[in-house]
Design a protein around this motif. Structure first.
Motif, PDB file in Angstrom:
ATOM      1  N   GLN A 291      26.997  76.348  31.827  1.00  0.00           N
ATOM      2  CA  GLN A 291      27.478  75.133  31.187  1.00  0.00           C
ATOM      3  C   GLN A 291      28.897  75.364  30.676  1.00  0.00           C
ATOM      4  O   GLN A 291      29.206  76.431  30.165  1.00  0.00           O
ATOM      5  CB  GLN A 291      26.562  74.775  29.999  1.00  0.00           C
ATOM      6  CG  GLN A 291      26.960  73.526  29.244  1.00  0.00           C
ATOM      7  CD  GLN A 291      26.721  72.259  30.065  1.00  0.00           C
ATOM      8  OE1 GLN A 291      25.687  72.153  30.741  1.00  0.00           O
ATOM      9  NE2 GLN A 291      27.658  71.329  30.020  1.00  0.00           N
ATOM     10  N   ALA A 293      32.062  73.521  28.235  1.00  0.00           N
ATOM     11  CA  ALA A 293      32.327  72.511  27.209  1.00  0.00           C
ATOM     12  C   ALA A 293      33.779  72.630  26.803  1.00  0.00           C
ATOM     13  O   ALA A 293      34.431  73.640  27.079  1.00  0.00           O
ATOM     14  CB  ALA A 293      31.417  72.731  25.996  1.00  0.00           C
ATOM     15  N   ALA A 311      28.804  74.416  24.182  1.00  0.00           N
ATOM     16  CA  ALA A 311      28.179  74.493  25.503  1.00  0.00           C
ATOM     17  C   ALA A 311      26.748  75.028  25.414  1.00  0.00           C
ATOM     18  O   ALA A 311      25.860  74.605  26.153  1.00  0.00           O
ATOM     19  CB  ALA A 311      29.020  75.393  26.425  1.00  0.00           C
TER      20      ALA A 311
END
Lengths: 425, 289
Positions: A291, A293, A311
Motif C-alpha cells: 500500500q 499513501a 498507509a
C-alpha cells in the motif's frame, strides 16, 4: 489469475558513504555490477527475464533509460525488457511491488526489482536562466543570432546548481522536516541514539554470523557497508552536536542518529512459484500485499515522513491483520526519530482516531522484532537502493524463521509519500 | 637440447613513456642486428583503482572489480617501450606501425590481485613492406599465467634477418552485414587516451605533431579502438577469451566510424569502419578460450 509473487533472493553491493569507495562509480556501473552479482548467484547468465524494474533518485539526464542500459551491459539476455521508476526513497520497494503485481497477474513469470543511487557522481545542472540561454543558442540559425543569445549570459548564471537534499516546495532539508516531526511527537535524543546503536549492533552481528553472505557481493574493494560502526555506543553518540533543527536549543537529531549520504545499489529476484521450481531456485517468501499513501506536508500540517503511518491501517484492514500479527518489522531508518515517531503515532489513540479514522490505536509492537538485522542507520541509505536491501534482508530472515512467518515493511519517502508491504514465508 | 634461460631484468617502477619517446627520437639512427633476448619484468604490481576507473571511463567499460581484457596492456606496454627504445633493439621506434594485437585472458583477473608482468621481443619476420616483430607479454598471479598478449609491429623498409619467416599479420573475419553502432570520435580522443595510457606518441596528440611523422591528421590509438569495441560487447563474453585484431587504415581524428559485429564460433567477429567511406580501421575476432 492472481497468485502471490515469490521472492527468490537478492543481491546488493556494500553501501558506501558519499565520496568514499564508490566515488568513481556511476549509477549505471553500480546497477550493472549488482545485476551481474544476482545473475551469478542464481545462474541467470543469458537468461531472458520477464522484466527488470529499477530506478535512481539522483539521476543524470543521460540516464533516462538507466535500467535498460544496465541490463544491456549485464550478463542477462539483451531481450529482457526494463523500465525506470522513481518514487524517492520508496523507489526500490515500489519496483518490487510492480514486478510482483505483474507476476501475480500472470503477465510475467520472473523479474528483477532494484534501485541505485550515488551522491558522489551526482548530476550538476546549469541554472534555469543559463539553461534557457543555451537552448536559445542551440536554436539560433545565424552567427548574429548566436552572438545575441550568448550576450544574454551573466556571470552569476555560470554557477551550477548542486542537487540538495531539500524539498522543492518547502526549501527545508529532509532532516529539518524530520526534526519538526520529532519535536511534535516529543522524541527524545536518548531514544534516538539507542535506536542507532541497536541498528549498528544488529547489522554487525548479522554480518558476523554470515547472514549477508548470500545477500551482498563485494564491490570495488568493499566487502561490508563502510558506514557500519560495530563499536557504536551511546556514550559516543551522546557527544555529537545536532545537525538538523538548528536554532532549537532542544534539537535532537545528529549525524549519528540520521542516515548519511550514501552510494549503493540493490536488486531482488522475484518469480512465480512455478518458475522458481523449474529453475531449481528457492522461494524465501511471498509478497502478500502492499500500500502507498501520501500526506499534505506542505499546507496540511502533517510531517513529511509520516505517510507510511497512513498507509499501514489500509493494508492491515484489507488483510484482516493487526499491527501485532507480525514476526518481524522493517521500518526504514531514514532518521531514528522517524521510526520512533511512526511507532508513537500508531500507539496514539487520538491520532489513530482523528487522523487515521480508526476506532482505536493500532497499538505498540514488540521492539525486539524491529530491524533485527540492522537498517539504514547502520548500512547507510542510497535512496532508491534501500527498498531492495530491505525486501531481500527480510525475506531471508523470514525464510530462516520457518514457514508461515510474517514480516512488515514501512518506508517513508520525499514528497510526503510512504510505501508499506507484507511478506510471508 | 637445453635452451639457455633468457636474462630477466626486473624494474622497480613504471617507466615514463614521454621520456622514452624522446629517447627513441634521438636514438633512431644506426640500429640493426638481431632481436635482444632480454625479458623485462615487474613484480607484484598493484592496480591503481583511480587509474582503472579513468581507463574504464575513457574506453566505455563499466567500473567493476574485474579488469577489462585490454587493461593489463596499460601495465605491460610501458615495459615493451623500454625494450623497444633500448639501443640493443634493432628497429627504430618512430615509424613503427601497430599491425596486430592478440590478447588471451585465461581467467578473470580481479583488480585487487598483484600482477607479475614480463615482456620480451620475438619473431623477427619478413613483410612485403619491411620487417615485423612481436612484442610479447605475460601476466601472472602467484605463479599462474592469467593473461598474455602479442603485439605485432611493422617497420617499413627494415630488413628481417636471413632466413626469417613470413610475417603473420592477418586476421580473418566472416561476413559483417550490419553496422550496430555509430561512434562520433572527437579530435581530442588521442590526447584523452594518451593521458590515461601514458602513450604520448606524437602521432596521436595533434595534427601538427602527427604531420611531423607523415600523417595528415592525428590518429586514434589502436588499442583504444580495440578497447572500445570490446566494451561494446560488455556482458556478452565469457571470462576466458581471445581477442585478436588487425589494425588496418589509420583512424584520423575527428572521425565518425561504425562498429560492426556478428556472432561467430561461440564469440564475435568485429570491425570498425569509416561511416562515410567504409574504410576499414580494425577487424578482429573475439572467441571463448
Amino acid at each position: 489469475m492472481v497468485r502471490k509473487a515469490a521472492i527468490v533472493g537478492g543481491n546488493r553491493i556494500p553501501f558506501a558513504r558519499s565520496n568514499s569507495a564508490y566515488a568513481q562509480a556511476s549509477n549505471q556501473d553500480m546497477l550493472t555490477a549488482t545485476l551481474d552479482g544476482l545473475v551469478a548467484r542464481f545462474g541467470l547468465q543469458g537468461a531472458q527475464l520477464g522484466e527488470v524494474v529499477a530506478g535512481a533518485v539522483l539521476k543524470h539526464a543521460r540516464d533516462f533509460n538507466l535500467t535498460r542500459e544496465s541490463v544491456l551491459g549485464s550478463k542477462l539476455s539483451a531481450t529482457t525488457p526494463a523500465y525506470d521508476v522513481q518514487q524517492a526513497c520508496g523507489t526500490g520497494l515500489e519496483a518490487a511491488i510492480l514486478v510482483a503485481n505483474k507476476i501475480a497477474l500472470g503477465q510475467i513469470e520472473s523479474g528483477i526489482a532494484g534501485g541505485v543511487d550515488t551522491t558522489s557522481d551526482a548530476p550538476l545542472a546549469v541554472g534555469d536562466d543559463l539553461r534557457r540561454v543555451l537552448i536559445g543558442l542551440n536554436n539560433a540559425r545565424t552567427v548574429q543570432d548566436r552572438l545575441k543569445a550568448l550576450a544574454k549570459i551573466r556571470p552569476g548564471q555560470l554557477v551550477p546548481e548542486i542537487p540538495r537534499n531539500a524539498e522543492p516546495r518547502t526549501g527545508l532539508a529532509m532532516g529539518d522536516h524530520a526534526a519538526i516531526t520529532a519535536k511534535e511527537w516529543r522524541i527524545g535524543r536518548a531514544e534516538q541514539d539507542e535506536l542507532a546503536v541497536r541498528s549498528h549492533a544488529n547489522m554487525a552481528a548479522a554480518y558476523d554470523r554470515g547472514f549477508f553472505d548470500h545477500l551482498v557481493t563485494p564491490y570495488l574493494g568493499l566487502a561490508r557497508d563502510n558506514n557500519l560502526r560495530p563499536d557504536s555506543s551511546l556514550e559516543k553518540l551522546a557527544t555529537l552536536e545536532p545537525v538538523f533543527g538548528k536554532g532549537d536549543p532542544d534539537a535532537t537529531m545528529t549525524a549519528g542518529n540520521s542516515t548519511p549520504l550514501t552510494d549503493g545499489a540493490s536488486a531482488v529476484l522475484l518469480a512465480s512459484d512455478e518458475w522458481a521450481a523449474e529453475h531449481g531456485l528457492p522461494v524465501l517468501a511471498h509478497l502478500v500485499d502492499a500500500q502507498t499513501a501520501a500526506v499534505d506536508y506542505v499546507h496540511g500540517g502533517e510531517g513529511l515522513l509520516m505517510a507510511p503511518v497512513y498507509a499501514m491501517p489500509v493494508m492491515l484492514a484489507r488483510q484482516g491483520l493487526t499491527l501485532q500479527d507480525f514476526d518481524f518489522y522493517e521500518i526504514h531508518e531514514a532518521f531514528a526519530s522517524t521510526v520512533l515517531a511512526t511507532l508513537k503515532a500508531w500507539e496514539d489513540d487520538a491520532f489513530c482516531k482523528d487522523k487515521l479514522g480508526l476506532d482505536a490505536a493500532l497499538g505498540s509492537i514488540d521492539r525486539s522484532k524491529l530491524n533485527v538485522n540492522g537498517s539504514s542507520l547502520a548500512a547507510g541509505h542510497p535512496f532508491a537502493a534501500t527498498g531492495g536491501r530491505i525486501v531481500a534482508q527480510l525475506s531471508k530472515q523470514l525464510h530462516e524463521a520457518g514457514p508461515g512467518k510474517r514480516g512488515l515493511i514501512s518506508i517513508c519517502a520525499a514528497g510526503g509519500q510512504g510505501v508499506v508491504a507484507i511478506l510471508e514465508s | 637440447m637445453a635452451v639457455p634461460p633468457s636474462p630477466v631484468t626486473i624494474l622497480d617502477a613504471a617507466p615514463n613513456l614521454g621520456a622514452l619517446y624522446t629517447k627513441a627520437a634521438f636514438t633512431a639512427r644506426g640500429r640493426g642486428g638481431p632481436l635482444p633476448d632480454t625479458h623485462l619484468a615487474r613484480r607484484a604490481v598493484p592496480v591503481d583503482p583511480a587509474h582503472l576507473a579513468a581507463y574504464d571511463r575513457e574506453c566505455g567499460f563499466p567500473l567493476d572489480d574485474v579488469l577489462p581484457a585490454t587493461y593489463p596492456h596499460m601495465l605491460t606496454f610501458p615495459l615493451q617501450m623500454v625494450l623497444m627504445t633500448d639501443r640493443a633493439f634493432p628497429l627504430a621506434l618512430p615509424g613503427l606501425v601497430h599491425m596486430r594485437n592478440r590478447i588471451d585472458v585465461l581467467r578473470a583477473v580481479r583488480a585487487d590481485e598483484p600482477l607479475d608482468l614480463e615482456v620480451w621481443a620475438e619473431n623477427f619476420a619478413r613483410h612485403r613492406s619491411g620487417a615485423t616483430v612481436d612484442l610479447g607479454a605475460t601476466v601472472q598471479v602467484a605463479g599462474e599465467e592469467v593473461w598474455r598478449s602479442t603485439s605485432t609491429y611493422l617497420a617499413r623498409g627494415a630488413t628481417a634477418p636471413e632466413g626469417a619467416p613470413e610475417a603473420d599479420v592477418e586476421v580473418t573475419v566472416g561476413d559483417l552485414e550490419r553496422p550496430v553502432a555509430t561512434w562520433r570520435i572527437p579530435d581530442d580522443a588521442g590526447r584523452r587516451y594518451a593521458k590515461v595510457s601514458g602513450d604520448v606518441n606524437p602521432i596521436h596528440l595533434s595534427g601538427l605533431t602527427a604531420k611531423a611523422f607523415g600523417f595528415k591528421r592525428a590518429i586514434a590509438h589502436g588499442m583504444w579502438v580495440k578497447a572500445r569495441a570490446l566494451a561494446a560487447l560488455s556482458g556478452r563474453l565469457p571470462d576466458a577469451i581471445t581477442i585478436d585484431v588487425a589494425f588496418r587504415k589509420p583512424l584520423f581524428l575527428p572521425s565518425t566510424v561504425t562498429l560492426w559485429t556478428a556472432q561467430a564460433e561461440g564469440g564475435w567477429d568485429v570491425a570498425v569502419r569509416s561511416a562515410s567511406s567504409g574504410t576499414e580501421h580494425m577487424i578482429g575476432t573475439v572467441r571463448p578460450l
